[in-house]
Design an enzyme around this catalytic site. Sequence first.
Site, PDB file in Angstrom:
ATOM      1  CG  ASP A 186      90.896  78.115  42.367  1.00 40.52           C
ATOM      2  OD1 ASP A 186      91.397  79.250  42.480  1.00 40.52           O
ATOM      3  OD2 ASP A 186      89.684  77.931  42.212  1.00 40.52           O
ATOM      4  CG  ASN A 246      79.070  74.524  38.180  1.00 42.33           C
ATOM      5  OD1 ASN A 246      79.593  75.207  39.058  1.00 42.33           O
ATOM      6  ND2 ASN A 246      79.766  73.745  37.374  1.00 42.33           N
ATOM      7  CG  HIS A 291      82.617  75.884  40.569  1.00 39.34           C
ATOM      8  ND1 HIS A 291      82.654  75.858  39.195  1.00 39.34           N
ATOM      9  CD2 HIS A 291      83.209  77.045  40.919  1.00 39.34           C
ATOM     10  CE1 HIS A 291      83.236  76.954  38.749  1.00 39.34           C
ATOM     11  NE2 HIS A 291      83.579  77.702  39.779  1.00 39.34           N
ATOM     12  CD  GLU A 332      83.576  72.548  37.719  1.00 39.28           C
ATOM     13  OE1 GLU A 332      82.538  73.028  38.210  1.00 39.28           O
ATOM     14  OE2 GLU A 332      84.153  73.052  36.745  1.00 39.28           O
TER      15      GLU A 332
HETATM   16  C1  GLP Z   1      86.227  80.393  39.116  1.00 33.59           C
HETATM   17  C2  GLP Z   1      87.039  80.246  40.395  1.00 33.59           C
HETATM   18  C3  GLP Z   1      86.159  80.294  41.621  1.00 33.59           C
HETATM   19  C4  GLP Z   1      85.229  81.490  41.521  1.00 33.59           C
HETATM   20  C5  GLP Z   1      84.326  81.336  40.329  1.00 33.59           C
HETATM   21  C6  GLP Z   1      83.357  82.493  40.166  1.00 33.59           C
HETATM   22  O1  GLP Z   1      85.760  79.204  38.624  1.00 33.59           O
HETATM   23  N1  GLP Z   1      87.790  79.041  40.446  1.00 33.59           N
HETATM   24  O2  GLP Z   1      86.963  80.364  42.784  1.00 33.59           O
HETATM   25  O3  GLP Z   1      84.461  81.594  42.689  1.00 33.59           O
HETATM   26  O4  GLP Z   1      85.146  81.286  39.174  1.00 33.59           O
HETATM   27  O5  GLP Z   1      83.982  83.535  39.492  1.00 33.59           O
HETATM   28  P1  GLP Z   1      83.411  84.979  39.313  1.00 33.59           P
HETATM   29  O6  GLP Z   1      83.606  85.653  40.621  1.00 33.59           O
HETATM   30  O7  GLP Z   1      84.243  85.589  38.234  1.00 33.59           O
HETATM   31  O8  GLP Z   1      81.982  84.843  38.943  1.00 33.59           O
END
Ligand code: GLP
Length: 242
Positions: free
Chosen positions: A67, A135, A137, A142
């Site tokens: 992404d 949440n 995702h 989402e």
């Molecule tokens: C973002 C990314 C996800 C990631 C998530 C969790 O929203 N788009 O790909 O898994 O954050 O991030 P973190 O690893 O910083 O908790």
Amino acid sequence: MKLVVCKNYDEVSAKAAEYFINLVKAKPNAVLGLATGSSPIGMYKLMIADHEQNGTSYKDVKTYNLDEYVGLDGSNNQSYHYFMNENLFKGLDIPLENTHVPSGIGNHDTLAAEYDAVLDELGGADLQILGIGSNGHIAFNEPGTSFASTTHIVDLTEETIQDNARFFDSIDDVPRESVTMGIASIMKAKKIVLIATSAHKAEAIKGMIEGPVTEDLPASILQQHPDVVVIVDTEAASLLDK
Ligand code: GLP
């Protein structure tokens, strides 16, 4: 789903890195699916250390990322392009043209289709790393996203904007939209490793593993993938029944 519970973030990172390093040693032209966020940073450090110390080469590896924020170009230090260059690519011998991150700038109407064309050409990843949002995702899919989705542009939820605000100077700087691989595209990976640490992720991990498969918790679809390894620390595992 295989579950591995580790003591802490470092142990989670080491276990996840092992899967990637072993794959690249066995298959030097592997296709890797990569992610951003704080979860994979430790694993990326270990991949770089292994490359430096043991010479594991990435010159024939191809990668794609999940992404990118809409509106940020690769020179913006909050973009996922920038993150990947800083945290992984510049420490390896991978040619940058072998790496693919969706573009967050350009024609809003064609960004998603352009990335789907890239993914089609690469085929599914041999191994995909995933984090998980609080949440539930995955990537930026989402709650409520169709399991049949391919790459698309999404409005980020308030929860995700708040979670990701820690990387920005102020919450107002967090982009409101992102371009993300869809759930159907992620499920094409041959093998998936999902990592999560801290109590903030415990509810999402419980729902993903023990809850129903529902679009309300996007990561729950992974119950239907044939080869998923979930690597978590004790805090992220703390709400699991067993
Ligand atoms: C973002 C990314 C996800 C990631 C998530 C969790 O929203 N788009 O790909 O898994 O954050 O991030 P973190 O690893 O910083 O908790």
